[in-house]
Design a protein around this motif. Sequence first.
Motif, PDB file in Angstrom:
ATOM      1  N   ALA A 280      35.177   8.359 -49.394  1.00  8.73           N
ATOM      2  CA  ALA A 280      34.365   9.564 -49.421  1.00  8.73           C
ATOM      3  C   ALA A 280      33.514   9.616 -48.162  1.00  8.73           C
ATOM      4  CB  ALA A 280      33.474   9.557 -50.650  1.00  8.73           C
ATOM      5  N   SER A 281      33.411  10.823 -47.627  1.00  8.48           N
ATOM      6  CA  SER A 281      32.621  11.046 -46.423  1.00  8.48           C
ATOM      7  C   SER A 281      31.488  11.983 -46.813  1.00  8.48           C
ATOM      8  CB  SER A 281      33.549  11.684 -45.392  1.00  8.48           C
ATOM      9  OG  SER A 281      32.821  12.171 -44.313  1.00  8.48           O
ATOM     10  N   ASN A 282      30.271  11.606 -46.449  1.00 11.73           N
ATOM     11  CA  ASN A 282      29.154  12.412 -46.935  1.00 11.73           C
ATOM     12  C   ASN A 282      28.092  12.688 -45.880  1.00 11.73           C
ATOM     13  OD1 ASN A 282      28.270   9.836 -46.792  1.00 11.73           O
ATOM     14  ND2 ASN A 282      27.447   9.707 -48.850  1.00 11.73           N
ATOM     15  N   GLY A 283      28.556  13.069 -44.703  1.00 14.57           N
ATOM     16  CA  GLY A 283      27.603  13.436 -43.660  1.00 14.57           C
ATOM     17  C   GLY A 283      28.260  13.420 -42.301  1.00 14.57           C
ATOM     18  N   GLU A 284      27.506  13.812 -41.282  1.00 12.89           N
ATOM     19  CA  GLU A 284      28.095  13.919 -39.954  1.00 12.89           C
ATOM     20  C   GLU A 284      27.984  12.622 -39.146  1.00 12.89           C
ATOM     21  OE1 GLU A 284      28.355  17.763 -38.046  1.00 12.89           O
ATOM     22  OE2 GLU A 284      26.717  18.434 -39.333  1.00 12.89           O
ATOM     23  N   GLN A 285      27.137  11.706 -39.613  1.00 12.49           N
ATOM     24  CA  GLN A 285      27.011  10.420 -38.904  1.00 12.49           C
ATOM     25  C   GLN A 285      28.214   9.534 -39.206  1.00 12.49           C
ATOM     26  OE1 GLN A 285      24.446   9.955 -36.792  1.00 12.49           O
ATOM     27  NE2 GLN A 285      23.886  12.032 -37.413  1.00 12.49           N
ATOM     28  N   LEU A 286      28.580   8.685 -38.260  1.00  8.85           N
ATOM     29  CA  LEU A 286      29.753   7.831 -38.458  1.00  8.85           C
ATOM     30  C   LEU A 286      29.600   6.859 -39.625  1.00  8.85           C
ATOM     31  CD1 LEU A 286      30.995   6.955 -34.847  1.00  8.85           C
ATOM     32  CD2 LEU A 286      31.800   8.727 -36.419  1.00  8.85           C
ATOM     33  N   THR A 287      28.369   6.578 -39.988  1.00 12.01           N
ATOM     34  CA  THR A 287      28.159   5.653 -41.108  1.00 12.01           C
ATOM     35  C   THR A 287      28.098   6.369 -42.464  1.00 12.01           C
ATOM     36  OG1 THR A 287      25.826   5.796 -40.542  1.00 12.01           O
ATOM     37  CG2 THR A 287      27.000   3.818 -39.817  1.00 12.01           C
ATOM     38  N   ASP A 288      28.184   7.700 -42.447  1.00 16.94           N
ATOM     39  CA  ASP A 288      28.165   8.454 -43.715  1.00 16.94           C
ATOM     40  C   ASP A 288      29.558   8.424 -44.342  1.00 16.94           C
ATOM     41  OD1 ASP A 288      25.512   9.140 -43.332  1.00 16.94           O
ATOM     42  OD2 ASP A 288      26.013  10.997 -42.286  1.00 16.94           O
ATOM     43  N   PHE A 289      29.911   7.267 -44.847  1.00 14.05           N
ATOM     44  CA  PHE A 289      31.278   7.036 -45.283  1.00 14.05           C
ATOM     45  C   PHE A 289      31.303   5.823 -46.196  1.00 14.05           C
ATOM     46  CE2 PHE A 289      35.084   4.443 -44.598  1.00 14.05           C
ATOM     47  CZ  PHE A 289      36.094   5.344 -44.842  1.00 14.05           C
ATOM     48  N   ASP A 290      32.101   5.868 -47.242  1.00 11.78           N
ATOM     49  CA  ASP A 290      32.207   4.685 -48.101  1.00 11.78           C
ATOM     50  C   ASP A 290      33.499   4.706 -48.898  1.00 11.78           C
ATOM     51  OD1 ASP A 290      31.471   2.268 -49.130  1.00 11.78           O
ATOM     52  OD2 ASP A 290      29.631   2.970 -50.070  1.00 11.78           O
ATOM     53  N   VAL A 291      33.811   3.550 -49.423  1.00  6.90           N
ATOM     54  CA  VAL A 291      34.909   3.443 -50.383  1.00  6.90           C
ATOM     55  C   VAL A 291      34.507   4.288 -51.593  1.00  6.90           C
ATOM     56  CG1 VAL A 291      36.054   1.803 -51.938  1.00  6.90           C
ATOM     57  CG2 VAL A 291      35.480   1.127 -49.595  1.00  6.90           C
ATOM     58  N   PHE A 292      35.468   4.967 -52.192  1.00  4.83           N
ATOM     59  CA  PHE A 292      35.153   5.810 -53.347  1.00  4.83           C
ATOM     60  C   PHE A 292      35.193   4.968 -54.620  1.00  4.83           C
ATOM     61  CE2 PHE A 292      36.302   8.797 -56.755  1.00  4.83           C
ATOM     62  CZ  PHE A 292      35.363   9.776 -56.558  1.00  4.83           C
ATOM     63  N   HIS A 293      34.081   4.995 -55.349  1.00  2.00           N
ATOM     64  CA  HIS A 293      34.007   4.249 -56.606  1.00  2.00           C
ATOM     65  C   HIS A 293      33.871   5.237 -57.763  1.00  2.00           C
ATOM     66  CE1 HIS A 293      33.557   0.418 -54.564  1.00  2.00           C
ATOM     67  NE2 HIS A 293      32.624   0.957 -53.793  1.00  2.00           N
ATOM     68  N   PRO A 294      34.920   5.407 -58.578  1.00  2.00           N
ATOM     69  CA  PRO A 294      34.841   6.363 -59.692  1.00  2.00           C
ATOM     70  C   PRO A 294      33.635   6.139 -60.610  1.00  2.00           C
ATOM     71  CG  PRO A 294      37.105   5.684 -59.373  1.00  2.00           C
ATOM     72  CD  PRO A 294      36.283   4.849 -58.442  1.00  2.00           C
ATOM     73  N   ASP A 295      33.325   4.873 -60.888  1.00  2.00           N
ATOM     74  CA  ASP A 295      32.218   4.622 -61.817  1.00  2.00           C
ATOM     75  C   ASP A 295      30.871   5.040 -61.218  1.00  2.00           C
ATOM     76  OD1 ASP A 295      32.484   2.607 -59.955  1.00  2.00           O
ATOM     77  OD2 ASP A 295      31.959   0.970 -61.329  1.00  2.00           O
ATOM     78  N   ARG A 296      30.706   4.807 -59.924  1.00  2.00           N
ATOM     79  CA  ARG A 296      29.430   5.206 -59.301  1.00  2.00           C
ATOM     80  C   ARG A 296      29.311   6.717 -59.230  1.00  2.00           C
ATOM     81  NH1 ARG A 296      29.141   1.207 -54.141  1.00  2.00           N
ATOM     82  NH2 ARG A 296      29.794  -0.656 -55.269  1.00  2.00           N
ATOM     83  N   MET A 297      30.444   7.380 -58.982  1.00  2.00           N
ATOM     84  CA  MET A 297      30.410   8.850 -58.927  1.00  2.00           C
ATOM     85  C   MET A 297      30.064   9.417 -60.304  1.00  2.00           C
ATOM     86  SD  MET A 297      30.676  11.507 -57.077  1.00  2.00           S
ATOM     87  CE  MET A 297      31.628  11.410 -55.585  1.00  2.00           C
TER      88      MET A 297
END
Length: 303
Positions: A280-297
């Motif tokens: 999942a990508s959640n912003g314009e900064q290069l670090t605004d990115f993570d592995v997608f975790h269904p439980d956390r979502m």
Amino acid sequence: MFATLSDRLADTFKNLRGKGRLSEADIDATAREIRIALLEADVALPVVKEFVAAVKERARGEDVSQALNPAQQIVKIVDEELVAILGGETRRLRFAKTPPTVIMLAGLQGAGKTTLAAKLALWLKGEGHSPMLVAADLQRPNAVNQLQVNGERAGVTVWAPEPGNAQGVEHGGDPVAVARGGVEEAKRTLHDVVIVDTAGRLGIDAELMQQAADIRDAVQPDEVLFVVDAMIGQDAVTTAQAFLDGVGYDGVVLTKLDGDARGGAALSIRSMTGKPVMFASNGEQLTDFDVFHPDRMASRILD
Ligand code: GDP
């Protein structure tokens, strides 16, 4: 994202507070409210139907002697069903037994593919890999340059067609040759992951699909990731299905989750395509990115 859905569900659960036991009418009313909340969040109808049916069935069958009160039981059921439609377990990247692992990105123009390529590369670097980016989007005039700039920011090598060389640049260049050349270069220079950025169009068209399919055939990726803008709502599912038919992919990357879209794309895409959301990508900064975790979502939605 999900603000309205979260509020709606919270209201639904509030109505159940203090109830000793849920009647059939309570369960029906709750199911109806959940249905409306999901439809308003732009979740695809088949997904909504399946979700509500599962919640209803489980609410009826729930053991009333449990430690949880009825409201808590419903929250728990909805949480677990949200995790289920979001894909259950986190689907991690599969690396090739013999490096380099080739990851190909596909998606519409504007989905956030080029940005994502650099984010993924930076993340991989943090995981101890040595990624290389390949600029095979020769359609959009500025795409090669943009990947070079982002690659530099991420501190990652970018393989791009040089102006005037045999592969050509921008329009008229051969993206298949660039992609193939990039993978060869990665082998030669011992990069263990190659991320191939491909061209997107504003809409789905046959030529785009064919080009992506040709690149896929040429570089035999270990993972094809479909990148989709979560802000485009129901269109995300239509696009996802078109790319599944035209190119095929192993996983989905949702971008722009920081936006104020209603979240339906994120909730529908797994069930509608059968493919897991992996990042999942959640912003314009290069670090605004993570592995997608269904439980956390799911927890975020029910917070
Ligand atoms: P491409 O055409 O698919 O390569 O898309 P780009 O990577 O050029 O991204 C299109 C626009 O979306 C750019 O302005 C990016 O900065 C922006 N963008 C990409 N990902 C995100 C994200 O997760 N959140 C937000 N808010 N903007 C993003």
